[in-house]
Design a protein around this motif. Structure first.
Motif, short mmCIF file in Angstrom:
data_model
loop_
_atom_site.label_atom_id
_atom_site.label_comp_id
_atom_site.label_asym_id
_atom_site.label_seq_id
_atom_site.Cartn_x
_atom_site.Cartn_y
_atom_site.Cartn_z
N ASP A 80 32.03 -3.69 -10.54
CA ASP A 80 32.75 -3.75 -9.28
C ASP A 80 34.23 -3.45 -9.47
N TRP A 81 34.77 -3.75 -10.67
CA TRP A 81 36.19 -3.49 -10.89
C TRP A 81 36.52 -2.01 -10.99
N ALA A 82 35.51 -1.17 -11.15
CA ALA A 82 35.74 0.27 -11.08
C ALA A 82 36.07 0.70 -9.66
N ALA A 83 35.79 -0.16 -8.69
CA ALA A 83 36.21 0.06 -7.31
C ALA A 83 37.38 -0.85 -6.92
N LYS A 84 37.33 -2.10 -7.40
CA LYS A 84 38.42 -3.04 -7.08
C LYS A 84 39.74 -2.57 -7.69
N GLY A 85 39.68 -2.09 -8.94
CA GLY A 85 40.90 -1.64 -9.61
C GLY A 85 41.59 -0.52 -8.86
N PRO A 86 40.88 0.59 -8.56
CA PRO A 86 41.52 1.65 -7.76
C PRO A 86 42.05 1.15 -6.42
N LYS A 87 41.33 0.21 -5.78
CA LYS A 87 41.81 -0.34 -4.51
C LYS A 87 43.19 -0.97 -4.68
N LEU A 88 43.34 -1.77 -5.73
CA LEU A 88 44.63 -2.44 -5.95
C LEU A 88 45.71 -1.47 -6.42
N LEU A 89 45.32 -0.33 -6.98
CA LEU A 89 46.30 0.69 -7.37
C LEU A 89 46.77 1.51 -6.18
N GLY A 90 46.08 1.37 -5.04
CA GLY A 90 46.48 2.11 -3.85
C GLY A 90 45.66 3.35 -3.57
N VAL A 91 44.49 3.48 -4.24
CA VAL A 91 43.62 4.63 -4.00
C VAL A 91 42.90 4.45 -2.66
N ARG A 92 43.04 5.43 -1.78
CA ARG A 92 42.41 5.36 -0.46
C ARG A 92 41.12 6.17 -0.38
N ALA A 93 41.00 7.21 -1.23
CA ALA A 93 39.81 8.05 -1.17
C ALA A 93 39.55 8.64 -2.55
N VAL A 94 38.27 8.91 -2.83
CA VAL A 94 37.85 9.63 -4.03
C VAL A 94 37.08 10.85 -3.57
N ILE A 95 37.49 12.03 -4.04
CA ILE A 95 36.78 13.27 -3.71
C ILE A 95 36.11 13.74 -4.99
N ALA A 96 34.78 13.78 -5.00
CA ALA A 96 34.02 14.14 -6.21
C ALA A 96 32.93 15.15 -5.85
N GLU A 97 32.45 15.86 -6.88
CA GLU A 97 31.33 16.78 -6.67
C GLU A 97 30.03 16.02 -6.42
N SER A 98 29.87 14.86 -7.07
CA SER A 98 28.75 13.96 -6.78
C SER A 98 29.09 12.59 -7.32
N PHE A 99 28.41 11.57 -6.77
CA PHE A 99 28.65 10.18 -7.15
C PHE A 99 27.39 9.56 -7.73
N GLU A 100 27.58 8.64 -8.67
CA GLU A 100 26.47 7.78 -9.07
C GLU A 100 26.28 6.72 -7.98
N ARG A 101 25.04 6.32 -7.75
CA ARG A 101 24.67 5.51 -6.59
C ARG A 101 25.48 4.22 -6.46
#
Length: 901
Positions: A789-810
């Motif tokens: 979950d910290w792979a999402a929580k960490g970016p959130k606290l860094l100020g990341v609003r969006a991730v644009i990727a070619e594909s995502f793991e589920r």
């Protein structure tokens, strides 16, 4: 369990089984509502359907939800729409469980602030947390290793364990399995899972299929027992605990037909690695895989569990094996209550959920076939679990990896580096030389294989034969045995094999997930010094499921997954550069060469040993007192109270600021800077690293500033309850490659407009101070790996609003949504490279109104090199209406609180 009143299908049945008044919900009641029989549905879909039918309440789960899934079309599964799944229970491990408890404790504080009863924040389904991810291999190769490592574990994790002990008394439906018991998935398989669950409803008992979600990717291991379940992020698990359904689009189900049987000398590990390679190449992300065919009947539950365990590695949501006679035999073998076993068999047969040899094959979206006789002895590596290599091809494959470019998953060594060596002189005066490909870690660890008696007995028999022939392990190999449960120790002892493993240095180091998650502990100083001075590419061989870069040990670049017997074999060889056909492991007293084939145990030997050593009594003895068997756990002070007393001086547990940030996530994003541009297969290990905390990293500097000595840093995983450490560890992996700083390695980026290169954390804080939103750009399979979950929580606290990727793991995509971060996917054939993004641009993300699932989103690119902005479309990966609600509310936790308020 409250009786549901929405029985619009007349499915509710009251009956008596062996004197027990029971209730269940008939699946065949849906046949009259269905144009086709539900009997043709895959078993996994039927279990999902039962869950909807039984829990239909007209609000969270409606009649329409049930009918849409009953009409599941294998060739157009998404037509069934959004599935609101409410599993029977939740399992947690402590790395992901501690932050989940921290979040629940924070929600109780927030409920109090809203003048609501904090005890309303409480699990509504049974939750089991198994403490298994905190033991580290400090001591090894000694009879006292287990005691030393356990004592250090409690010293390091005292604060975390006290939090969990508080949670055990504060929350209803919440149990903690103490440290030193086993790995969560093996404890789930051997003890927690019931296959068929029961809940009291007044004087009667409601009976239904067991199902589970867990905060560990490898929750799928339980699919080997016929239990529906998979890994979710901690934030999703919290929502499930609090009564929110898990929402996902009805999946395709890939039928995997197995025929034949494994050949002599081939293990369940080899089968799991083969299936992982096949399915990863085929592409099954977001899909169910269901195994069928005559080959399944040849497989033990342990072998099925080994294959199911690696579903995250092959990318599927599940790798499911329906219940059959072998499942019932396993339940009896592991000491389950006999009446419950009889109830399980009766109920599943009544519901058409019991597979026999005469059962017609379901209708699948696709079918893949494998003859088990075609499986060969294998390893996987050196950097990904899906990169399987035949054992016979290993010498050539390893030499090729040394020379291959890093971009091709190689090590990029030049011809003059290939043969570099370093000689070490040990305290007793003897010398050893290591070089490129020397094996410095050999670890029997992780849930995949330590749960499987056949491969564990195989390792013990190989060790016995090796010792009897006079073979020894090189001094530079760090050996370890971390059984998946105490039952493993019991049957290795009963078989008389544990002493031979110990003679080769495979003493028990702990009961938990050690080397596979980076808790490998330090290498001997002489070995570390030699590796660093000569910049050697050394190897680890482990019986785990994860071998991503930088995960196992910072100094070990090549990591290979293998069966436990092969782990022992490579420990004896001491190098990856061995040709098993031609090169001997050593020589006997008469100077005769000893080859691997001379000491490899036969299938008959393994099965004969198993039959004598593995008895039901071993399971009942180990699990009778499971919740109070650890004296160090019992000695921890009891902490009472409905809310948690935070300690501001703690460097382990801090109250996170998730409820303080109220971003307008439903609005467009303007003037965003690109924090990083990544290539393919960026894992959650890269995003939120596990393992040790480097002194010179932002997280290490934070701990030093709080008077924590480097020897007390512990691991990132153990400090997941402190957002200050974790946000500094975000994108800080030593092996991550940010394409904005070409040729670099490690968590750095370029800050614009200055162009200065900074650690990613420092760059993010600089942007945050300016009020600049951030976007991350990535390639294919972004977020592969563990369900952190910290792979999402960490970016959130860094100020990341969006991730644009070619594909995502589920799981990672779901976690991003759960934290209010917008996952966006490039249209097919497009990428950061095709749009010539370099990192110095600013981006505007324009959302359609209203925002609908899978909507097209416009991205405008403003480059300092051109006056005219350009734009392209991406696809919103908010896949369901529920996910859009989470996104608008800034995340799952805020959504739950909004409902409460």
């Amino acid at each position: 369990m409250k009786d549901r009143q929405h029985d619009e299908f007349n499915a509710r049945v009251k009956t008596v089984f062996e004197g027990l008044p029971i209730i269940y919900y008939r699946l065949d009641a849906l046949n009259s509502e269905n144009s086709t029989s539900i009997n043709t549905l895959p078993f996994s879909i039927k279990i999902l359907l039962e869950s909807l039918l039984r829990q239909m309440d007209g609000h969270q789960i409606t009649k329409d939800d049930v009918l849409r899934l009953a009409h599941w079309d294998p060739h157009n599964p998404s037509a069934s729409g959004d599935i609101p799944f409410k599993p029977a229970r939740v399992v947690l491990q402590d790395f992901t469980g501690v932050p989940a408890v921290v979040d629940l404790a924070t929600m109780r504080d927030e409920a109090s602030r809203l003048h609501k009863d904090p005890t309303q924040i409480n699990p509504l389904v049974p939750v089991d947390l198994v403490i298994d991810h905190s033991v580290q291999v400090d001591a090894f190769g000694t009879p006292t290793a287990l005691q030393i490592n356990t004592e250090r574990e409690f010293q390091r994790n005292n604060e975390r364990y006290r939090l969990l002990k508080w949670a055990q008394q504060a929350f209803h439906n919440f149990r903690v399995v103490p440290p030193g018991t086993g790995i969560v998935h093996q404890v789930n398989l051997e003890y927690l899972a019931s296959v068929v669950a029961t809940r009291k409803d007044g004087e009667q008992i409601v009976v239904f299929p067991d199902s589970v979600v867990g905060t560990d990717s490898h929750t799928t291991m339980i699919n080997g027992l016929g239990v529906l379940g998979w890994g979710v992020g901690g934030i999703e698990a919290e929502a499930n605990m609090l009564g929110q359904p898990l929402s996902f689009v009805a999946p395709a189900v890939i039928g995997f037909r197995l025929t034949g049987q494994l050949r002599e000398g081939v293990t369940a590990t080899d089968l799991a690695l083969t299936i992982t390679q096949i399915l990863r190449q085929h592409g099954v992300v977001g899909k169910f895989v269901e195994f069928f065919g005559p080959g399944v009947a040849q497989m033990s539950i342990a072998d099925r569990a080994t294959v199911a365990n690696m579903a995250p590695e092959y990318g599927a949501t599940m790798g499911f094996f329906p219940v059959d006679a072998e499942t019932i035999r396993y339940l009896r073998q592991t000491g389950r209550d006999d009446q419950h076993v009889r109830l399980t068999e009766w109920y599943l047969k009544e519901q058409g959920l019991f597979r026999t040899n005469d059962t017609p094959d379901p209708e699948f979206s696709e079918v893949i076939e494998l003859d088990l006789a075609d499986v060969r002895a294998s390893l996987a590596g050196p950097k990904r679990p899906q990169d399987r290599i035949d054992l016979t091809a290993m010498p050539e494959a390893f030499e090729q990896s040394l020379r291959q470019d890093v971009s091709q998953r190689g090590f990029g060594l030049t011809p003059d580096q290939i043969h570099k060596t370093a000689t070490m002189t040990w305290e007793d005066g003897h010398q050893e030389t290591i070089g490129q490909g020397s094996v410095v870690i050999a670890a029997i660890t992780s849930c995949t294989n330590t749960s499987n008696p056949s491969v564990m007995i195989g390792a013990g028999l190989l060790a016995k034969k090796a010792v009897e022939r006079g073979l020894k392990v090189k001094s530079y190999v760090k050996t370890s045995l971390a059984p998946g449960s105490r039952v493993v120790t019991a049957y290795l002892k009963a078989a008389g094999l544990l002493p031979f493993l110990e003679q080769l240095g495979f003493d028990i180091v702990g009961y938990g997930c050690t080397t596979c998650i980076g808790n490998s502990g330090p290498l001997p100083p002489l070995v570390s010094q030699a590796i660093q001075e000569q910049d050697l590419t050394v190897a680890a061989v482990l019986s785990g499921n994860r071998n991503f870069e930088g995960r196992v040990h910072p100094l070990v670049k090549a990591n290979y997954l293998a069966s436990p017997p092969l782990v022992v074999a490579y420990a004896l060889a001491g190098t990856m550069r061995i040709n098993w056909n031609d090169d001997p492991l050593g020589y006997d007293a008469e100077n005769h060469p000893i080859f691997l084939r001379d000491i490899w145990p036969s299938n008959h030997e393994i099965q004969e040993t198993l039959a004598k050593a593995l008895q039901p009594l071993l399971f009942t003895e180990q699990y009778n007192e499971v919740f109070g068997a650890n004296p160090l756990w019992n000695q921890l002070p009891e902490i009472s109270g409905s809310t948690y007393a935070w300690d501001e001086s703690s460097t382990y547990i801090q109250k996170p600021p998730f409820f303080e940030a109220h971003d307008s996530t439903h609005e467009d994003i303007h003037g965003a800077r690109i924090l990083a541009i990544f290539g393919d297969s960026v894992t959650t290990d890269h995003i939120s690293p596990a393992g040790s905390i480097p002194v010179n990293s932002p997280a290490g500097q934070y701990l030093l500033s709080h008077q924590v000595a480097p020897q007390d840093f512990n691991s990132y995983g153990s400090r997941r309850g402190n957002h200050e450490v974790m946000m500094r560890g975000t994108f800080a992996n030593i092996r991550i490659h940010n394409l904005m700083v070409p040729g670099s390695e490690g968590g750095i980026t370029r800050v614009y407009p200055s162009g200065e290169v900074l650690p990613i954390f420092d760059a993010a804080m600089a942007y945050k101070n300016q009020g600049t939103p951030l976007v991350v750009i990535a390639g294919k399979e972004y977020g592969t790996g563990s369900s952190r979950d910290w792979a999402a929580k960490g970016p959130k606290l860094l100020g990341v609003r969006a991730v644009i990727a070619e594909s995502f793991e589920r799981i990672h995509r779901s976690n991003l949504v759960g934290m209010g971060i917008l996952p966006l996917q490039f249209e097919p054939g497009q990428s950061a490279q095709s749009w010539e993004l370099t990192g110095d641009e600013t981006l505007d993300v324009i959302l359609p109104s209203p925002l609908t699932p899978a909507a097209k989103v416009t991205v405008q690119v403003h480059s300092p090199h051109t006056q005219t902005p350009r734009s392209f479309h991406v696809i919103s990966r908010l896949d369901t209406p529920v996910e859009i609600e989470y996104f608008h509310n800034n995340g799952i936790l805020q959504t739950v609180l909004n409902h409460l308020a």
